[in-house]
Design an enzyme around this catalytic site. Structure first.
Site, PDB file in Angstrom:
ATOM      1  N   LYS C  76       0.857  -1.180   0.000  1.00 29.74           N
ATOM      2  CA  LYS C  76       0.000   0.000   0.000  1.00 29.74           C
ATOM      3  C   LYS C  76       0.895   1.231   0.000  1.00 29.74           C
ATOM      4  CE  LYS C  76      -3.933   2.034   2.557  1.00 29.74           C
ATOM      5  NZ  LYS C  76      -4.852   1.872   3.708  1.00 29.74           N
ATOM      6  N   SER C 151      -9.841   2.089   2.746  1.00 29.99           N
ATOM      7  CA  SER C 151      -8.906   2.807   1.909  1.00 29.99           C
ATOM      8  C   SER C 151      -7.909   1.921   1.171  1.00 29.99           C
ATOM      9  CB  SER C 151      -8.141   3.812   2.773  1.00 29.99           C
ATOM     10  OG  SER C 151      -7.292   3.133   3.692  1.00 29.99           O
ATOM     11  N   SER C 175     -10.252  -0.236   6.919  1.00 32.40           N
ATOM     12  CA  SER C 175      -9.605  -0.073   5.622  1.00 32.40           C
ATOM     13  C   SER C 175      -8.909  -1.305   5.057  1.00 32.40           C
ATOM     14  CB  SER C 175      -8.593   1.074   5.677  1.00 32.40           C
ATOM     15  OG  SER C 175      -9.262   2.299   5.609  1.00 32.40           O
TER      16      SER C 175
END
Lengths: 95, 478, 484
Positions: C76, C151, C175
């Site tokens: 990420k 997210s 997330s």
């Protein structure tokens, strides 16, 4: 509770984010929607409850006092917007 | 109207750790810009603070030294504001539950002693420096100092004059250097004073509105700034104006204070507990270890000097004005074969201090070391030197001519204590001054002093004055 | 090979049937082909990846034997990785190349896992749909009209489309779990403090926790073994003995007590989601587990509490982005304040600004007690509800999200609706507990549904066991989107 345009401008100034008048109006509407949600909290009596700041009830670990970090100025300043003579440059600061 | 001044001080002391309060970067003074600013100090995305044990220990030591309450659990908070020398956009400080609360410090103002109460002392990180030299109309930022550990020491508004404020600042400066938590270097910013000053009519209970004078880096400026500020505030009020709460700066060039910002412009710091740092627990082990490391404190030494050495309160306070003075004094007395604390005290406070002052030297840098001074005093004690001769030897020692004994030898300054030799001189002097002898016998005491003087002169000042007195009396009586 | 599990890939590498370079090349080719459609990656750097793959192959040639040595992973874009652009999905950091490695990155480097690139995400992890990314929304591989969740949307999408065998994610209010649910993969948020936050760009420090995202629970266990561990650079990192999170995978579930929080099953869950969850519960009963109803009475307040605490911390955490030392600085400005205000107005997107403003407000003078302190008190009540409930059960079970993935753009104009989609995940972060999401079926629209498991503090191994046993009995997690 409802945030006025002045409130929006005041917190935007505190947060150092430029907000135009039209943005402030639009943001204000959204923030008021969010604060309506947040206001649900006020219905609960929390007398006698200790605030919870951390997920774990542990104490701070202390680092030994030793110098461990080398000089990496060149690498760090390679990503800086503006530097000179090893200094970060910003618009004139007036005290 | 009669006015009373009310002063409280906030002092930022830089702690003597090796590394920063939340990172492993060095805090050594004078490095090239930004060479001691690591990822944490620069607030790169993703970095986190870890608390330096050395900073906590020093704060605990301070708390113990002033008899304060140590908060067994204390907290770090974020103080949020934007400034280019503050890389995170917040300063990590202590707000609720600081590490040290309360305590007191005794100060000496002339002959008077006074106790100043402390509100709190809390740990925090220093900011970087803004350099205002011209970089094409821009300001340069050096973050070497960012993250340097500070202990901010806040007093109660207990001081009533600039003199008291200076006495407190000096006593605090003495204490933090004494216990070794701060090097006290004011030029390098290791000890920075903010003064909260207000005035009120004598007899009024509530405080007047205060203005805060920021960043005073010498005791002289502290005194000047407060004196100016007090005059200014009284004038304002007497002219019918109200004092506005404000932050002001002192300009040493003009000797005046000038407004930085009013309360209306004050920041909304949005303090909240720093989620990156957990509550700090002070355990018994740490506290007891710090207690055991504490040296005998100035107050304790003063009582001991009075009680055990028979020194006056003034002498005791002077000798403990810095730890190096006290240690010089104590090392000197310990080196004396026959202890005479008063003698050592007189010489440390008199000849030594005077000469150091004249030369602008710190006692720690004295060219004459305690052992050497003790050797000199030993020669006074054993009658080798008169006080006057001792001062001569002291001057020679200062000039680097060697140790006391060597100088006495080389200059032939040894006091004459051989009775036969002195008697011989006395006989010569009496023979040469029949008029004085006659006057003395007629009851004129002054004549005796004149004869002593003559004997001393004839001995080139080397005769032991006490012995001369005694022998002369015998001779004249005989 | 891209259909294989981590364990299978590790076996292929160990047996010399493939090399890390070969494996990475295959994934990189797939990324090159499909990323233009999915937008799951912000940064791909073939040369860098292959160099890391070569290093892994050399290590193996020299006798290296790490479990995951040579298996690639996608990170990420919230994790600082030295020499890689690290944008956090923001214009503010669009030019930021990290000069250092996050702890998580170092851990995977040490494990010998080459990075396939940096995955797309909501800006500064603020969002539940991946639509707040400066680099454009990620498409859900199961339906390109749908959001992947957020997210960690890029991470979930790239694993779902098998552009990477595994990915790292972070979870502040759901997330990891919510995008895992929406993309039909498995994702785990560990107990707060188990994985170091050092080098992970902070959103809400007291809630943020990194975790693994992969097709299966078994994969997640192997990844967590590499990720977890004490790190002296993070004050909130917990000093605990190293544990093997895969140790309990094969334990049978007989006697397991599954708590069903009644608040999870009240109105609000879409019928197709409810049906899939009921089916999963039935499956667990078949596997020998018992169910017991538990209650989390304050759970309903978790969304308002979260939207005070997270923005408050974020407003302060994001103050460092000021255009002075790195990141975006406005091209034109007047004085210092103007430089700050323009740089931040230009560098942050609308959702990030909204949250900074909320956070600034709730911390400001006169409002702190009513909002921030009240929220922290309620946080304690919410955490205590879990502690009470865990006295009656071993794990808790419920939905991860109230609906399947919604359409791109559907909730953009209504932040409150967007926030409420995290209703089932947020309380877990407030309490600091471990939670995970695993595939458990598909909705009427053919979009995936996630089953959420919540463990007691440090019960990751048990939770993974519960998930793994379900995945041995079902094949939802093995299904991949068609047409990619």
């Amino acid at each position: 509770m409802s945030l006025s345009l002045e409130d929006i401008q005041r917190i935007a100034r505190l947060a150092r984010i430029r907000v135009s008048e039209t943005e402030a109006a639009q943001t204000g509407e959204q923030l008021n929607g969010i604060f309506k949600l947040i206001e649900q909290m006020q219905a609960v009596d929390t007398g006698g409850v200790a605030p919870m700041a951390h997920a774990q009830e542990v104490y701070q670990r202390l680092r030994e006092d030793a110098v461990t970090e080398p000089n990496r100025r060149e690498a760090f300043q390679a990503i800086a917007p503006q530097t000179e003579a090893g200094l970060y440059l910003v618009p004139k600061v007036i005290e | 109207m009669q006015w009373e001044t009310v002063i409280g001080l906030e002092v930022h002391t830089q702690l003597t750790t090796k590394s920063k309060i939340f990172s492993g970067a060095s805090i050594e003074f004078g490095a090239e810009p930004n060479t001691q600013a690591c990822a944490v100090d620069l607030a790169l995305p993703g970095v986190l603070p870890v608390l330096n044990r050395g900073a906590v220990e020093r704060a605990v030591k301070f708390g113990l030294a002033i008899g304060a309450k140590l908060n067994r659990v204390n907290l770090f908070a974020r103080k949020n504001y934007f400034y280019p020398d503050l890389p995170k956009g917040y300063q990590i400080s202590q707000f609720e539950l600081p590490i040290v609360e309360g305590g007191a410090l005794t100060i000496q103002v002339g002959e008077e002693q006074k106790t100043v109460r402390l509100t709190r002392a809390h740990l925090e990180e220093d900011a970087g420096k803004s350099l205002h030299e011209d970089f094409h109309g821009m300001t340069g930022i050096d973050l070497n100092r960012a993250g340097t550990p500070l202990l901010e020491i806040v007093s109660e508004p207990d001081m009533r004059s600039a003199k008291e404020a200076v006495a407190y600042a000096k006593a605090l400066h003495n204490l933090v250097t004494w216990i070794g938590i701060c090097d006290g270097n004011m030029q390098e910013g290791s000890f920075r004073v903010d003064a909260n000053v207000s005035v009120r009519p004598v007899g009024q209970q509530e405080f007047g509105t205060r203005r805060e004078i920021k960043n005073l880096n010498s005791f002289r400026f502290l005194e000047q700034a407060i004196d100016y500020e007090v005059r200014w505030q009284i004038e304002q009020i007497e002219d019918g104006h109200k004092i506005q709460q404000a932050t002001v700066l002192f300009d040493p060039d003009t000797g005046e204070t000038r407004m930085m910002r009013t309360k209306e412009e004050a920041h909304d710091y949005r303090y909240f507990p720093d989620p990156d740092l957990l509550p700090v627990q002070l355990d018994d082990e740490l506290i007891e270890r710090m207690r055991s490391e504490l040296p005998e404190l100035p107050q304790q030494k003063q009582s001991r000097y009075q009680r055990d050495f028979g020194l006056s309160a003034y002498d005791a306070s002077t000798l403990t004005s810095t730890i190096s003075t006290a240690s010089f004094f104590e090392t000197t007395t310990e080196a004396l074969t026959a202890p005479d604390h008063k003698l050592a005290a007189n010489w440390v406070m008199g000849e030594l201090s005077g000469t150091l002052n004249k030369e602008g030297l710190d006692i720690a840098d004295s060219p004459i070391k305690p052992k050497s001074l003790a050797a000199l005093l030993g020669r006074i004690q054993d009658g080798t030197l008169s006080g006057k001769l001792a001062k001569e030897v002291f001057a020679a020692m200062w000039a680097g001519e060697g140790e006391a004994d060597a100088i006495i030898e080389a200059k032939g300054l040894k006091q004459m204590s051989d009775a036969g030799e002195i008697e011989k001189i006395i006989a010569e002097v009496l023979a040469a001054n029949p008029k004085s002898v006659e006057e003395f016998r007629a009851g004129k005491d002054k004549a005796f002093n004149a004869l002593v003087g003559q004997v001393m002169k004839a001995s080139k000042g080397k005769a032991n004055p006490a012995q001369v007195n005694e022998l002369l009396k015998q001779k004249l009586a005989g | 090979m891209t259909d294989s599990s981590l364990k299978q890939l590790a076996a292929l590498l160990a047996e010399g049937k493939t090399s890390s370079v070969e494996l990475c090349t295959e994934y990189l080719d797939r990324i090159a082909a499909l990323n233009p459609t999915l937008n799951a990656f912000i940064t791909v750097d073939r040369d860098k990846t292959l160099l890391e793959a070569k290093t892994a192959d050399t290590r193996r040639a020299q006798g290296g034997t790490g479990t995951l040595l040579g298996v690639p992973i996608a990170h990420k874009d919230i994790f600082c990785a030295e020499g890689w652009p690290t944008t956090c999905g923001s214009k503010m950091l669009s030019n930021f190349v990290s000069p250092y490695d996050a702890h998580v990155i170092s851990q995977f480097k040490a494990a010998g896992m080459p990075s396939l690139g940096k995955t797309n995400m909501d800006e500064f992890a603020m969002g539940s749909s991946n639509e707040t990314s400066f680099f454009g929304p990620v498409k859900n591989p199961w339906d390109l009209k749908a959001v992947p969740g957020g997210s960690s949307g890029g991470a979930a999408a790239c694993v779902a489309a098998r552009l990477a065998p595994a990915a790292t994610g972070t979870d502040t209010g759901g997330s990891i779990r919510q995008p895992a649910a929406l993309c039909n993969i498995t994702g785990l948020k560990p107990t707060y403090g188990v994985v170091s936050r050092y080098g992970m760009i902070a959103f809400a420090s007291s809630l943020d926790q990194a975790g693994p995202m992969a097709p299966s629970a078994e994969d997640c266990a192997l990844l967590l073994n590499a990720m977890a561990g004490f790190d002296a650079r993070d004050s909130t990192s917990l000093q605990r003995d190293k544990e093997d999170y895969a140790r309990d995978l094969t334990q049978p579930l007989k006697g397991l007590k599954i708590g069903l929080p009644k608040e999870f099953f009240a109105a609000g869950m879409a019928p197709d989601v409810a049906k899939a969850i009921e089916a999963a519960i039935a499956e667990y009963r078949t596997l020998g587990a018992e169910t017991v109803e538990v209650s989390l009475p304050n759970m309903g307040l978790s969304v308002p509490v979260y939207y005070v605490l997270a923005p408050a911390e974020a407003s302060s955490n994001l103050s460092r982005f000021d255009g002075v030392r790195y990141g975006h600085r406005a091209a034109e400005y007047g004085d210092l304040t103007d430089m700050y205000e323009r740089s931040r107005a230009e560098g942050f997107g609308a959702e990030v600004k909204r949250r900074i403003l909320i956070g600034t407000y709730v911390l400001s003078h006169g409002y702190y007690d009513a909002y921030y302190i009240q929220a922290q008190k309620l946080r304690r009540l919410i955490a205590q509800d879990f502690i009470e409930a865990f006295k009656q059960c071993d794990v808790m079970l419920g939905p991860t999200a109230p609906t399947t993935a919604f359409d791109l753009g559907a909730k953009n104009e209504d932040p409150v609706q967007m926030y409420l989609s995290d209703i089932y995940t947020i309380a877990v972060n407030l309490a600091g507990l471990p939670g995970m999401s695993l595939p458990c079926g598909f909705g009427n629209d053919g979009r995936p549904i996630g089953l959420q498991l919540i463990g007691d503090y440090f019960a990751e191994a048990r939770m993974l066991n519960v998930a793994h046993q379900y995945q041995l009995a079902t094949d939802w997690h093995q299904r991949t989107p068609e047409g990619l």
